[in-house]
Design an enzyme around this catalytic site. Structure first.
Site, PDB file in Angstrom:
ATOM      1  N   HIS A 151     -26.310 -38.543 -15.823  1.00  0.00           N
ATOM      2  CA  HIS A 151     -26.557 -39.503 -14.752  1.00  0.00           C
ATOM      3  C   HIS A 151     -28.038 -39.690 -14.468  1.00  0.00           C
ATOM      4  CE1 HIS A 151     -22.264 -38.586 -13.049  1.00  0.00           C
ATOM      5  NE2 HIS A 151     -22.237 -39.264 -14.171  1.00  0.00           N
ATOM      6  N   PHE A 397     -20.081 -32.538 -15.764  1.00  0.00           N
ATOM      7  CA  PHE A 397     -21.470 -32.320 -16.194  1.00  0.00           C
ATOM      8  C   PHE A 397     -22.402 -33.481 -15.863  1.00  0.00           C
ATOM      9  CE2 PHE A 397     -18.317 -30.753 -19.317  1.00  0.00           C
ATOM     10  CZ  PHE A 397     -18.267 -29.437 -18.870  1.00  0.00           C
ATOM     11  N   CYS A 398     -22.160 -34.142 -14.739  1.00  0.00           N
ATOM     12  CA  CYS A 398     -22.979 -35.290 -14.338  1.00  0.00           C
ATOM     13  C   CYS A 398     -23.101 -36.304 -15.478  1.00  0.00           C
ATOM     14  CB  CYS A 398     -24.361 -34.835 -13.875  1.00  0.00           C
ATOM     15  SG  CYS A 398     -24.337 -33.892 -12.344  1.00  0.00           S
ATOM     16  N   ALA A 399     -21.995 -36.529 -16.150  1.00  0.00           N
ATOM     17  CA  ALA A 399     -21.946 -37.488 -17.259  1.00  0.00           C
ATOM     18  C   ALA A 399     -20.541 -38.090 -17.305  1.00  0.00           C
ATOM     19  CB  ALA A 399     -22.300 -36.812 -18.572  1.00  0.00           C
ATOM     20  N   CYS A 477     -23.067 -31.556  -8.744  1.00  0.00           N
ATOM     21  CA  CYS A 477     -24.012 -31.923  -9.800  1.00  0.00           C
ATOM     22  C   CYS A 477     -25.428 -31.427  -9.521  1.00  0.00           C
ATOM     23  CB  CYS A 477     -24.055 -33.441  -9.978  1.00  0.00           C
ATOM     24  SG  CYS A 477     -22.737 -34.062 -11.034  1.00  0.00           S
TER      25      CYS A 477
END
Length: 481
Positions: A151, A397-399, A477
């Site tokens: 992100h 995983f902030c994705a 996150c």
């Protein structure tokens, strides 16, 4: 606190698990990975188990925040007495601190092979660096990024003209998709990760840079996961902007780096408005400074910059081939071990990634992503921590777009390792996963504030870090920037 959801254990046994007789993880097969490659703080940390007893902590969460190198910690103790204000202090300690801070720029410049006239700006982390760059991209040209990005390398671009490209099943086809968009649109910048924070796969940065330049664009590389694992040559690879974080590079205190061409940065809006970023201020106007000062308003993170630079020096001194061999052996041992367990899937983004390679531009860094059929990732992570003393990451995983692309909308598991890792860490993880699949949980678990925890934990926290109820699920996150 949320309403408890309890999962009952399927095995009353409280005996420690053993990996068994499989030859995959024998020291003879992986001789260089038995011991850590470098000394890190906390390598011998002893942690309690929820079922009783204690064990050395197996830290397999390097990709979130890596432990500090012992050399970095010793250096911190050496320079800490001189810590003072910088740039405008007349005192001796201030002069020493200013020298420490400014010399760190040169060390970082050399560490990444930057051009002599590139700016080196200290920030808070990779996220901060990329947000700074996003405000400095001139004009109305689009920023192109892939759907596999963290992100931090996705959200900053959404506030300006942008083009999100869905990565193909192969790296080769993904390059062609990028080429097609570069031909078709007014692209000013290609923003791409150097190594995936999900799977560790290394992207072909040199080829992407050449493509961008061929069509009049620049390239920015999120190197948060690449810099701790591979040598980077900004000038040689044709990288225009590079961002990474000290907390992933074995340095404490949360400093980040943005390295890159100065024209955009000198014309961009100052990242923070405040003291130090100016040449002259009047009541209703300001003349902003050029160079790094333009974006470093306020009192800088002197110790963060200094320890980041020291970590860069230590990593630069490593035997590169032995370093990569150690990491690749650990990665192979983990993938080999997990592949022997029924229901475990190791995930990858690209079918043509050469995961066996260990060069600067090919292969994968020390990150392995996997899931276990029929087992919730969050519950599995809690179990591995509570019953085996293994720390790893679960979630998205902030994705989020990338996890949806992999067919894992609710998340997966990520084990990551580095200089301080050893074969025993991998063995313990594989043994824990095998025990879960074959025998089930030994303890009961419930959900507290959105996270799985043992129903009867009993693990004490240090007296200086009280275990506050409800904090386990906060800010999912935060550690991923």
């Amino acid at each position: 606190m949320s309403t408890p959801v309890v999962v009952q254990s399927s095995s009353p046994s409280n005996q420690a698990s053993a990996f068994g007789s499989s030859p995959l993880l024998s020291p003879a097969n992986y001789p260089d990975s038995v011991r850590p490659f470098a000394d890190v703080i906390g390598a011998e940390l002893i942690t309690p188990l929820a079922g009783g007893g204690e064990v050395r902590y197996a830290n397999l969460d390097y990709a979130a925040s890596a432990p500090a190198l012992t050399e970095v910690a010793a250096y911190l103790n050496e320079v800490l007495p001189y810590y003072a204000s910088v740039h405008r202090g007349a005192g001796y300690a201030s002069q020493v601190s200013t020298s420490l801070y400014e010399n760190a720029r040169g060390i970082v410049r050399e560490f990444v092979g930057a051009r002599p006239d590139d700016e080196v700006i200290f920030t808070r982390n990779t996220t901060d660096s990329l947000n700074l760059l996003a405000s400095s991209v001139p004009g109305s040209g689009e920023v192109l990024y892939l759907d596999i990005e963290h992100h931090a390398n996705l959200l900053p671009w959404q506030a300006r003209p942008h083009r999100s490209v869905v990565a193909a099943r192969t790296l080769a086809e993904t390059l062609e998709r990028v080429r097609a968009w570069l031909k078709a649109g007014e692209i000013s910048l290609v923003a791409v990760t150097g190594a995936s924070n999900i799977t560790g796969e290394i992207l072909p940065i040199t080829e992407l840079a050449a493509l961008a330049h061929e069509h009049g664009a620049r390239i920015a590389v999120d190197a948060a996961q690449l810099a701790p694992h591979r040598r980077i040559d900004v000038a040689g690879a044709g990288i225009d902007y590079l961002a990474f974080s000290g907390h992933k590079l074995y340095a404490p205190f949360g400093a980040g780096i943005l390295v890159g061409r100065r024209d955009w940065l000198d014309e961009g809006r100052p990242h923070l408005a405040g003291g130090g970023a100016v040449r002259e201020v009047r009541l209703d106007s300001v003349a902003w400074a050029d160079g790094p000062a333009r974006h470093e308003a306020g009192s800088p993170n002197v110790l963060g910059a200094a320890t980041l630079a020291k970590a860069a020096q230590v990593i630069s001194s490593l035997d590169e081939s032995a370093w990569h061999r150690h990491e690749q052996q650990l990665r192979s041992a983990l993938v080999d071990g997990l592949s022997t367990i029924e229901g475990v899937t190791v995930h990858r983004l690209f079918e043509d990634s050469d995961l066996g390679a260990s060069t600067a531009s090919r292969g994968a860094v020390g990150i392995v992503n996997f899931s276990i059929a029929g087992h919730d990732a969050g519950l599995t992570a809690a179990y591995l921590s509570a019953e085996h003393g293994v720390g790893l990451r679960d979630g998205r995983f902030c994705a989020h777009p990338a996890l949806r692309r992999l067919g894992l909308p609710s998340g997966s598991l990520r084990a990551s390792f580095g200089l301080g890792s050893r074969l025993d860490d991998v063995e313990r993880l594989v043994a824990g996963v095998r025990e879960l699949v074959e025998r089930g949980l030994r303890l009961d678990y419930r959900i507290d504030a959105g996270r799985w925890v043992p129903a009867q934990d009993g693990r004490p926290f240090p007296v200086w870090a009280p275990n506050t109820p409800g904090t386990a699920g906060a800010a999912p996150c935060v550690a991923e920037d």
